[in-house]
Design a protein around this motif. Structure first.
Motif, PDB file in Angstrom:
ATOM      1  N   GLY A 334      37.758  78.186 -10.048  1.00  0.00           N
ATOM      2  CA  GLY A 334      36.496  77.484 -10.210  1.00  0.00           C
ATOM      3  C   GLY A 334      35.346  78.174  -9.504  1.00  0.00           C
ATOM      4  N   GLU A 335      35.595  78.666  -8.300  1.00  0.00           N
ATOM      5  CA  GLU A 335      34.547  79.351  -7.549  1.00  0.00           C
ATOM      6  C   GLU A 335      34.071  80.607  -8.271  1.00  0.00           C
ATOM      7  N   LEU A 336      34.991  81.346  -8.855  1.00  0.00           N
ATOM      8  CA  LEU A 336      34.620  82.563  -9.581  1.00  0.00           C
ATOM      9  C   LEU A 336      33.785  82.227 -10.810  1.00  0.00           C
ATOM     10  N   THR A 337      34.177  81.179 -11.527  1.00  0.00           N
ATOM     11  CA  THR A 337      33.404  80.756 -12.694  1.00  0.00           C
ATOM     12  C   THR A 337      32.019  80.293 -12.275  1.00  0.00           C
ATOM     13  N   ASN A 338      31.930  79.518 -11.190  1.00  0.00           N
ATOM     14  CA  ASN A 338      30.629  79.073 -10.680  1.00  0.00           C
ATOM     15  C   ASN A 338      29.754  80.256 -10.303  1.00  0.00           C
ATOM     16  N   MET A 339      30.356  81.275  -9.720  1.00  0.00           N
ATOM     17  CA  MET A 339      29.593  82.448  -9.320  1.00  0.00           C
ATOM     18  C   MET A 339      28.972  83.133 -10.537  1.00  0.00           C
ATOM     19  N   LEU A 340      29.765  83.275 -11.602  1.00  0.00           N
ATOM     20  CA  LEU A 340      29.260  83.910 -12.820  1.00  0.00           C
ATOM     21  C   LEU A 340      28.193  83.062 -13.498  1.00  0.00           C
ATOM     22  N   GLY A 341      28.280  81.741 -13.316  1.00  0.00           N
ATOM     23  CA  GLY A 341      27.290  80.840 -13.904  1.00  0.00           C
ATOM     24  C   GLY A 341      26.156  80.509 -12.966  1.00  0.00           C
ATOM     25  N   ASP A 342      26.065  81.213 -11.832  1.00  0.00           N
ATOM     26  CA  ASP A 342      25.017  80.989 -10.837  1.00  0.00           C
ATOM     27  C   ASP A 342      24.994  79.530 -10.396  1.00  0.00           C
ATOM     28  N   GLY A 343      26.196  78.975 -10.155  1.00  0.00           N
ATOM     29  CA  GLY A 343      26.311  77.610  -9.677  1.00  0.00           C
ATOM     30  C   GLY A 343      26.344  76.550 -10.747  1.00  0.00           C
ATOM     31  N   HIS A 344      26.268  76.961 -12.005  1.00  0.00           N
ATOM     32  CA  HIS A 344      26.260  76.024 -13.119  1.00  0.00           C
ATOM     33  C   HIS A 344      27.590  76.079 -13.885  1.00  0.00           C
ATOM     34  N   ILE A 345      27.809  75.054 -14.696  1.00  0.00           N
ATOM     35  CA  ILE A 345      28.916  75.089 -15.648  1.00  0.00           C
ATOM     36  C   ILE A 345      28.616  76.151 -16.695  1.00  0.00           C
ATOM     37  N   MET A 346      29.646  76.896 -17.107  1.00  0.00           N
ATOM     38  CA  MET A 346      29.469  77.923 -18.138  1.00  0.00           C
ATOM     39  C   MET A 346      29.946  77.394 -19.479  1.00  0.00           C
ATOM     40  N   VAL A 347      29.314  77.850 -20.558  1.00  0.00           N
ATOM     41  CA  VAL A 347      29.700  77.468 -21.911  1.00  0.00           C
ATOM     42  C   VAL A 347      29.729  78.713 -22.796  1.00  0.00           C
ATOM     43  N   GLN A 348      30.703  78.755 -23.694  1.00  0.00           N
ATOM     44  CA  GLN A 348      30.862  79.885 -24.604  1.00  0.00           C
ATOM     45  C   GLN A 348      31.386  79.391 -25.942  1.00  0.00           C
ATOM     46  N   ARG A 349      30.923  80.001 -27.021  1.00  0.00           N
ATOM     47  CA  ARG A 349      31.438  79.659 -28.342  1.00  0.00           C
ATOM     48  C   ARG A 349      32.812  80.285 -28.543  1.00  0.00           C
ATOM     49  N   LEU A 350      33.700  79.546 -29.210  1.00  0.00           N
ATOM     50  CA  LEU A 350      35.045  80.059 -29.443  1.00  0.00           C
ATOM     51  C   LEU A 350      35.004  81.360 -30.231  1.00  0.00           C
ATOM     52  N   GLY A 351      34.137  81.448 -31.222  1.00  0.00           N
ATOM     53  CA  GLY A 351      34.042  82.676 -32.014  1.00  0.00           C
ATOM     54  C   GLY A 351      33.702  83.883 -31.165  1.00  0.00           C
ATOM     55  N   ASP A 352      32.854  83.683 -30.156  1.00  0.00           N
ATOM     56  CA  ASP A 352      32.502  84.793 -29.270  1.00  0.00           C
ATOM     57  C   ASP A 352      33.672  85.176 -28.381  1.00  0.00           C
ATOM     58  N   VAL A 353      34.462  84.186 -27.949  1.00  0.00           N
ATOM     59  CA  VAL A 353      35.671  84.494 -27.174  1.00  0.00           C
ATOM     60  C   VAL A 353      36.591  85.387 -27.993  1.00  0.00           C
ATOM     61  N   PRO A 410      34.382  78.836 -35.280  1.00  0.00           N
ATOM     62  CA  PRO A 410      33.686  79.794 -34.409  1.00  0.00           C
ATOM     63  C   PRO A 410      32.642  79.154 -33.503  1.00  0.00           C
ATOM     64  N   GLU A 411      32.002  78.055 -33.954  1.00  0.00           N
ATOM     65  CA  GLU A 411      30.938  77.449 -33.156  1.00  0.00           C
ATOM     66  C   GLU A 411      31.443  76.395 -32.170  1.00  0.00           C
ATOM     67  N   THR A 412      32.733  76.126 -32.149  1.00  0.00           N
ATOM     68  CA  THR A 412      33.288  75.201 -31.161  1.00  0.00           C
ATOM     69  C   THR A 412      32.940  75.682 -29.748  1.00  0.00           C
ATOM     70  N   LEU A 413      32.508  74.768 -28.902  1.00  0.00           N
ATOM     71  CA  LEU A 413      32.058  75.129 -27.559  1.00  0.00           C
ATOM     72  C   LEU A 413      33.169  74.936 -26.535  1.00  0.00           C
ATOM     73  N   LEU A 414      33.286  75.874 -25.615  1.00  0.00           N
ATOM     74  CA  LEU A 414      34.232  75.809 -24.509  1.00  0.00           C
ATOM     75  C   LEU A 414      33.438  75.848 -23.206  1.00  0.00           C
ATOM     76  N   TYR A 415      33.588  74.797 -22.382  1.00  0.00           N
ATOM     77  CA  TYR A 415      32.936  74.727 -21.081  1.00  0.00           C
ATOM     78  C   TYR A 415      33.974  74.993 -19.995  1.00  0.00           C
ATOM     79  N   SER A 416      33.547  75.637 -18.919  1.00  0.00           N
ATOM     80  CA  SER A 416      34.469  75.960 -17.824  1.00  0.00           C
ATOM     81  C   SER A 416      33.710  75.887 -16.497  1.00  0.00           C
ATOM     82  N   PRO A 417      34.397  75.492 -15.391  1.00  0.00           N
ATOM     83  CA  PRO A 417      35.838  75.245 -15.290  1.00  0.00           C
ATOM     84  C   PRO A 417      36.186  73.754 -15.391  1.00  0.00           C
ATOM     85  N   GLU A 418      37.285  73.444 -16.060  1.00  0.00           N
ATOM     86  CA  GLU A 418      37.868  72.100 -16.044  1.00  0.00           C
ATOM     87  C   GLU A 418      39.129  72.201 -15.199  1.00  0.00           C
ATOM     88  N   LEU A 419      39.129  71.540 -14.057  1.00  0.00           N
ATOM     89  CA  LEU A 419      40.230  71.628 -13.098  1.00  0.00           C
ATOM     90  C   LEU A 419      40.674  70.232 -12.704  1.00  0.00           C
TER      91      LEU A 419
END
Length: 470
Positions: A334-353, A410-419
């Motif tokens: 979770g800390e690593l994901t927060n770091m990449l998101g500058d303290g925010h929740i990150m979101v990515q489209r499944l198609g991009d993954v 492809p446009e399905t959204l994935l948010y991280s981190p869910e812990l």
């Protein structure tokens, strides 16, 4: 009994602690009961972000008003009561399935008496349910159909306020903005707790100490177990994503089941992967844990609806040798994901993954699926998610797509981190006694339950035992 003494102290005012207190009262316990929580009274638990409207950003309340305070985290996320002992953790292994199911019915009756909605979700048509199950079997997934009583995130506040008022009127002392810093152990017996509150540090001696700190307090109680030799063992920790799709994609499952629970063991790793906390017409939300850790969750309201459905996909990990600190592992993810998101929740489209590229903010505006967490930061969650977990999640999503066509669009959204932090499994006997005399541990922080209903059941059953012991 001195000024610093009580008969029972309950640490944590989530469902397990609340129903322990209610059960003590119901069974005629005449002693003094004190409940402590680092959060606020339920009427004061207003998230500043939500008050500022859809464009509001998280201000980092300490403690987070969504996860701490009277009624705990579960009631303010989705507010759903699962009415089957098949879901909600491993408490039936401890007390027996029939006992657990009977207790669910008793607890459900108590919720109804305080104003829960009488309508039960997930009792849809048998033919449609059979069709969903056939597709799940074909995809290699297990479908668990479970009736749901939906409190609603906003209505749960009023229900729990009535319970809070009842406890106070019954003589239970509630101490808010009070942190338990230590359990006090003398000669192998728990004699109370050390507290830090508005008036400074203090000790509260008690004949019975109940720890019911929920997932938020699981890390703290694991430290207590290590420090004091309280018998426990590592359990699984869940790492995953929150998925968001249009309601049209989930329409059949939403109508028939309300919350479809699917479980799979996808190749090549065959970890357990499951859906959890489905919110039809819901909203993705942010929660803050200790040390500023931001994690994603979902809310589901009664009156307020979005065009989207969100749910968690969680991958279970077990660690025992040589590493046995699963909570710490999940926190690092979770800390690593927060770091990449500058303290925010990150979101990515499944198609991009699947295409091996990050998502850009401008790309989200072109999608049919508009994020319901507007301050989530578009990026690349795979840069922080462990390979094993990500591989399992993607394989599972493709299987779910066979059950719910369009789920893995492809446009399905994935948010991280869910812990989910409930990995410390405290060793207890059939009367919920730990290896330390005078100490009881309940709910998600015990590792035996997962979710609102089963945590309530745990407290309900334990309160009866404590009342019997006097």
């Amino acid at each position: 009994m001195g000024a610093g003494d009580t008969d029972v102290v309950i640490v944590g005012m989530g469902p397990a602690g609340i129903f322990c207190a209610l059960s003590l009262l119901e069974h005629g316990h005449a002693g003094h009961i004190v409940m402590v929580d680092k959060g606020l009274s339920v009427r004061e638990r207003r998230c500043p972000k939500q008050l500022r409207g859809p464009s509001g950003a998280c201000v980092g309340c300490e403690p987070c008003r969504i996860t701490a305070g009277f009624s705990g985290a579960g009631a303010f996320s989705d507010g759903k009561l699962s009415l089957s002992a098949e879901v909600g953790g491993d408490l039936p292994e401890l007390v027996g399935f029939d006992v657990a199911q009977a207790a669910i019915e008793q607890v459900d009756g108590i919720y109804l008496s305080f104003g829960a909605d009488a309508h039960v979700e997930g009792l849809g048509g048998k033919e449609q349910l059979a069709d969903i199950r056939r597709r799940a079997i074909k995809a290699g997934l297990k479908l668990v159909d479970c009736p749901i009583r939906h409190l609603g995130t906003e209505r749960a506040r009023d229900l729990y306020a009535r319970i809070e008022e009842h406890l106070v009127a019954s003589g239970v002392e509630l101490r808010f903005s009070t942190t338990c810093t230590q359990v006090l152990i003398q000669d192998g017996t728990c004699v109370g707790v050390a507290l830090e509150g508005p008036d400074g540090a203090s000790e509260l001696r008690a004949r019975h100490t109940v720890v019911a700190t929920g997932r938020r307090g699981a890390d703290w109680f694991e430290r207590m177990c290590r420090e004091h030799g309280i018998a426990h063992g590592p359990g699984p920790v869940d790492i995953g994503v929150r998925v968001e799709v249009r309601n049209e994609i989930m329409e059949t499952v939403n109508n028939v089941l309300y919350e479809g629970k699917l479980i799979g063991y996808p190749k090549p790793f065959k970890n357990k992967v499951r859906t959890f906390c489905q919110n039809p017409g819901g909203f993705v939300s942010q929660e803050n844990y200790d040390e500023g850790l931001a994690v994603v969750n979902g809310h589901s309201y009664k009156e307020r609806q979005s065009p989207n459905t969100n749910l968690a996909i969680l991958c279970s990990h077990n660690f025992s040798e040589p590493f046995d600190q699963p909570i710490a592992y999940a926190q690092k993810v979770g800390e690593l994901t927060n770091m990449l998101g500058d303290g925010h929740i990150m979101v990515q489209r499944l198609g991009d993954v699947l295409d091996g590229k990050r998502t850009w903010q401008k790309e989200l505006s072109r999608s049919n699926v508009v994020p319901t967490l507007p301050d989530a930061v578009a990026g690349d969650i795979t840069a922080a998610m462990p390979y094993r977990a990500m591989t399992n999640i993607l394989a599972f999503m493709m299987a779910v797509d066979e059950v719910v066509p369009g789920f893995a669009a492809p446009e399905t959204l994935l948010y991280s981190p869910e812990l989910k932090f409930y990995s410390n499994r405290v060793k207890v006997d059939g009367r919920f006694r730990t290896s330390v005399e005078g100490l009881t541990c309940l709910g998600d922080s015990s590792g035996w339950t997962r979710g609102l209903m089963m945590a309530s059941v745990h407290g309900h059953l334990a309160g009866a035992v404590l009342a019997e012991e006097g």
